[in-house]
Design an enzyme around this catalytic site. Structure first.
Site, mmCIF file in Angstrom:
data_model
loop_
_atom_site.group_PDB
_atom_site.id
_atom_site.type_symbol
_atom_site.label_atom_id
_atom_site.label_comp_id
_atom_site.label_asym_id
_atom_site.label_seq_id
_atom_site.Cartn_x
_atom_site.Cartn_y
_atom_site.Cartn_z
ATOM 1 N N GLY A 17 1.995 -8.338 1.281
ATOM 2 C CA GLY A 17 2.453 -7.199 0.509
ATOM 3 C C GLY A 17 1.872 -7.225 -0.879
ATOM 4 O O GLY A 17 0.949 -7.988 -1.177
ATOM 5 N N GLY A 18 2.451 -6.398 -1.753
ATOM 6 C CA GLY A 18 1.934 -6.282 -3.102
ATOM 7 C C GLY A 18 2.070 -7.549 -3.921
ATOM 8 O O GLY A 18 1.261 -7.820 -4.808
ATOM 9 N N VAL A 22 3.384 -13.979 3.284
ATOM 10 C CA VAL A 22 4.459 -14.786 3.858
ATOM 11 C C VAL A 22 3.923 -15.517 5.079
ATOM 12 O O VAL A 22 3.304 -14.903 5.961
ATOM 13 C CB VAL A 22 5.670 -13.908 4.257
ATOM 14 C CG1 VAL A 22 6.765 -14.770 4.884
ATOM 15 C CG2 VAL A 22 6.204 -13.166 3.047
ATOM 16 N N LYS A 37 6.793 -17.815 1.116
ATOM 17 C CA LYS A 37 6.156 -16.673 0.462
ATOM 18 C C LYS A 37 5.397 -17.156 -0.759
ATOM 19 O O LYS A 37 5.977 -17.781 -1.660
ATOM 20 C CB LYS A 37 7.218 -15.647 0.054
ATOM 21 C CG LYS A 37 6.659 -14.375 -0.578
ATOM 22 C CD LYS A 37 7.779 -13.375 -0.840
ATOM 23 C CE LYS A 37 7.270 -12.079 -1.438
ATOM 24 N NZ LYS A 37 8.355 -11.091 -1.645
ATOM 25 N N ASP A 131 13.483 -0.727 -3.250
ATOM 26 C CA ASP A 131 12.345 -0.566 -2.330
ATOM 27 C C ASP A 131 12.801 -0.631 -0.878
ATOM 28 O O ASP A 131 12.127 -1.225 -0.038
ATOM 29 C CB ASP A 131 11.293 -1.638 -2.607
ATOM 30 C CG ASP A 131 9.909 -1.270 -2.036
ATOM 31 O OD1 ASP A 131 9.628 -0.057 -1.903
ATOM 32 O OD2 ASP A 131 9.128 -2.182 -1.737
#
Length: 297
Positions: A17-18, A22, A37, A131
């Site tokens: 992701g941003g 992970v 992560k 989010d």
């Protein structure tokens, strides 16, 4: 890769992701499966990203709820920050929709109601997710739901900064509340708006507001009324319309209120073959929750 002679990571990431990637891994000391992560590599100092990553770890450590992943460890390896979390087996709602298509009303309501329970715990601690989206909701084989990725979450009393750069809006346009887009302000009802977008998508199989550019999606979020969902009870459509009010004051007053309004629809859940354990497999989580649900019922 081995971190600190303790965490043995798989070669390929589970997802990216941003903020980072992970990995699934194994904790040698405690002999258990974990998820690790890593903060993504940056070309130069990025103190804002590091603060957000640390803030996410502190939020997970503070938020104790069965519907949120447990944080086990936090540290630095090879000059990169990492979090060690509970490994959660399951499928994201995004993947569920991709494979299954629109969900039956009882399942859409049950998934949303479980998300409400997590939000109620978070909001009580003045934590706002900011989010919520189908990729951040995971359906586990026993039917329970986990709310993931608190990387953009905000602690109301502690955050004097919005952690945004000039001209940048943090979040996912298709699920952002109008007030997030217009002023960068978030609150409990901003999360409820995002969940309304998710409920609409679970029932239709399609994102509610789309566009060729982020700006086009922002415009629709701010100005456009959502269409009704065909084939669902009128009261559920009214609830979705209430969640997707442009003015946050007109939305349900809290996650607990939304939870109660979802209850009548989260009944007689059909099986989801391929996604859930068969009825013959015992579920200790459901056994525990069933009795807890009788307390002061």
């Amino acid at each position: 890769m081995v971190i600190g002679d303790r965490y043995v990571l798989d070669d390929l990431p589970l997802g990216q992701g941003g903020m980072g990637a992970v990995y699934a891994g194994h904790d040698r000391h405690l002999d258990r499966r974990v998820a690790v992560k890593f903060l993504r590599l940056v070309t130069g100092p990025d103190e804002e990203l590091k603060r957000r990553f640390l803030r996410e770890a502190r939020i997970l450590a503070k938020l104790e709820h069965p519907g949120a992943p447990v944080l086990y460890d936090f540290g630095t390896f090879d000059h990169r920050l990492f979090q060690v979390m509970q490994f959660i087996a399951g499928v994201t709602v995004a993947d569920l929709l991709s494979e299954h298509g629109p969900l039956p009303v009882p399942w859409a309501a049950a998934i949303a109601a479980q998300a409400c329970a997590v939000l109620a715990a978070a909001h009580a601690l003045s934590i706002y997710h900011r989010d919520l989206k189908p990729t951040n909701l995971m359906l586990c084989p026993d039917g329970s739901v986990k709310v993931l990725d608190f990387g953009l979450a905000m602690l109301r009393e502690a955050d004097s900064t919005q952690f945004t750069r000039v001209g940048q809006i943090l979040g996912t346009p298709a699920y952002m509340a109008p007030e997030q887009i217009q002023s960068g302000v978030s609150g409990p009802r901003s999360d409820l708006y995002s969940l309304g977008c998710v409920i609409h998508e679970m029932l239709t199989g399609k994102q509610l507001f789309t566009g060729l550019t982020e700006y086009a999606v922002f415009e629709r979020q701010v100005k456009e009324r959502p269409p009704a969902v065909p084939g669902v009870p009128a009261e559920l459509n009214r609830l979705i319309q209430d969640l997707l009010e442009k003015d946050p004051a007109r939305r349900p007053s809290g996650a607990d209120v939304l939870y109660e309004r979802l209850q009548p629809f989260a009944v007689d859940l059909p099986m989801l073959p391929g996604f859930l354990n068969p009825p013959s497999v015992p579920s200790p989580g459901r056994m525990y929750a069933r009795v807890v649900g009788r307390v002061l019922a």
